[in-house]
Design an enzyme around this catalytic site. Structure first.
Site, PDB file in Angstrom:
ATOM      1  N   CYS A  83      16.281  45.424 -40.687  1.00 31.34           N
ATOM      2  CA  CYS A  83      15.693  45.640 -39.546  1.00 31.34           C
ATOM      3  C   CYS A  83      16.294  46.518 -38.362  1.00 31.34           C
ATOM      4  O   CYS A  83      17.055  46.854 -38.145  1.00 31.34           O
ATOM      5  CB  CYS A  83      14.331  44.394 -39.851  1.00 31.34           C
ATOM      6  SG  CYS A  83      13.327  44.534 -38.398  1.00 31.34           S
ATOM      7  N   HIS A  95      11.939  44.063 -45.471  1.00 31.78           N
ATOM      8  CA  HIS A  95      12.853  42.670 -45.562  1.00 31.78           C
ATOM      9  C   HIS A  95      13.298  42.182 -46.977  1.00 31.78           C
ATOM     10  O   HIS A  95      11.800  41.890 -47.281  1.00 31.78           O
ATOM     11  CB  HIS A  95      11.942  41.989 -44.150  1.00 31.78           C
ATOM     12  CG  HIS A  95      12.046  41.642 -43.231  1.00 31.78           C
ATOM     13  ND1 HIS A  95      12.611  41.034 -42.182  1.00 31.78           N
ATOM     14  CD2 HIS A  95      11.356  42.566 -41.950  1.00 31.78           C
ATOM     15  CE1 HIS A  95      12.737  41.511 -41.320  1.00 31.78           C
ATOM     16  NE2 HIS A  95      12.188  41.825 -41.248  1.00 31.78           N
ATOM     17  N   GLU A  98      14.309  39.797 -47.414  1.00 29.43           N
ATOM     18  CA  GLU A  98      13.735  38.331 -47.934  1.00 29.43           C
ATOM     19  C   GLU A  98      12.810  38.045 -47.563  1.00 29.43           C
ATOM     20  O   GLU A  98      12.656  36.386 -47.882  1.00 29.43           O
ATOM     21  CB  GLU A  98      14.969  37.937 -47.266  1.00 29.43           C
ATOM     22  CG  GLU A  98      14.566  37.972 -45.800  1.00 29.43           C
ATOM     23  CD  GLU A  98      13.918  38.388 -44.520  1.00 29.43           C
ATOM     24  OE1 GLU A  98      13.712  38.794 -43.799  1.00 29.43           O
ATOM     25  OE2 GLU A  98      14.733  39.693 -45.378  1.00 29.43           O
TER      26      GLU A  98
END
Length: 354
Positions: free
Chosen positions: A245, A329, A331
């Site tokens: 990001c 993302h 995660e």
């Protein structure tokens, strides 16, 4: 009945709803997010610093607040806007209602407005400022002049901390507003993670002799962080690097690339991403208002992912310096998990380098 509150947009449009959470007036940058779940993570994601966040999904709060699922220790949104709030959540892990949490965190919020109409305005006109007030706004000067500034400085950690057990790959994670699940994903794979503040110097990081370096997510305009960009330049080629990001954007700038503000950004857990090498599509979680200009990095890296909707840059590999970055993302919590294999790729690069 809750107190009336007004959401006034920079273009003059006014929405009338009801107040919940903290009773105070604020100005912020209005954005929307499309996630059907994950409002706990949204409220506690530092990347929303300075922003009034509107949820497109109509009912919010139905599983309450679960503190273990937070992405950071506090809420970073400036204000929160929903169509309907749930006052009677049903979940065995629930610890409080969303309204109780917002009051505890001193975050103002509103409900009872048509968030679909609000979202259409932002999609068509672009991101704009908005004010949450208890009386119709008459003076627009502060609203029009508002800008999100010094965002990374506001959200980064104040001291170094370590997570995990020594013995596995050692990773230095730069906290530009890092979501806690980045740490969890690394530790789950046996990494020993040293989380450092955004201002941590390249010399300090290299003195730790890590196996790899991660550049985390975070809020604000990436180009504003000139000192951090210069610091990243000193790390390039020294260790394997993985950026997510804001980290993706900062690394591109450090490599001589460019970034620009998007019309309304990508925010939510249902963003399609295409691997340009294999053609495979992924569903990803995203939260960003700036993009890397693809052509600006073509001479120093290889474009790996693009957004399935608008074709914007979602990932770059920099093989000459053993680094790779993604805009989305991997995660993501709560989900989707299509791209969490990228953490395995990072670990494989660290082990190969070692």
């Amino acid at each position: 009945m809750d107190k009336k509150v007004y959401l006034t947009l920079e273009n003059g449009k006014v929405f009338e709803g009801y107040s919940f959470g903290a009773e105070r007036e604020v100005i912020g940058e209005l954005v929307f997010t499309t996630g059907m779940t994950g409002y706990i993570e949204t409220l506690t994601d530092p990347s929303y610093y300075g922003q009034i966040v509107a949820q497109t999904f109509p009912l919010i709060g139905n599983y309450g607040m679960i503190l273990a699922d937070r992405e950071s220790k506090k809420s970073w949104v400036t204000a929160y806007v929903v169509r309907e709030k749930c006052d009677a959540p049903s979940n065995f892990r629930c610890e409080m209602t969303i309204e109780q949490y917002l009051k505890e965190q001193d975050i103002p919020a509103m409900y009872g407005i048509d968030t679909r109409e609000l979202t259409r305005i932002v999609r068509e006109a672009g991101v704009m400022n908005a004010a949450l007030t208890f009386k119709p706004l008459k003076d627009f000067s502060a609203l029009k002049s508002y800008r999100v500034k010094d965002a990374v400085k506001a959200v980064t950690c104040s001291e170094v901390r370590t997570v995990g057990e020594p013995g596995g790959p050692e990773v230095v994670l730069y906290d530009f507003g890092a979501k806690e699940n980045i740490v969890r994903e690394l530790v789950r794979r046996g990494c020993y993670v040293t989380v450092v503040p955004a201002w941590y110097t390249a010399e300090q990081t290299l003195a730790l002799d890590p196996d790899g370096i991660m550049l985390a997510n975070g809020p604000g305009d990436p180009a504003e962080n000139t000192e951090i960009i210069e610091n990243i330049r000193k790390l390039i080629g020294k260790k394997p690097i993985f950026g997510i990001c804001l980290g993706h954007q900062l690394f591109a700038l450090a490599m001589g690339g460019k970034t620009r503000k998007m019309k309304y950004g990508h925010r939510g857990a249902n963003q399609p991403v295409k691997n340009v090498i294999t053609g495979k599509m992924f569903i990803s979680s995203q939260n960003h208002g700036y993009e890397v200009v693809s052509d600006s990095v073509k001479d120093v890296g290889t474009l790996t992912f693009v957004n399935g909707n608008d074709g914007t840059c979602e990932g770059v590999d920099y093989p000459a310096v053993n680094a790779f970055t993604v805009q989305f993302h991997p995660e993501a919590c709560g989900g989707p998990h299509d791209a969490n294999f990228l953490f395995d790729e990072f670990i494989a690069r660290m082990r190969k380098e070692k």
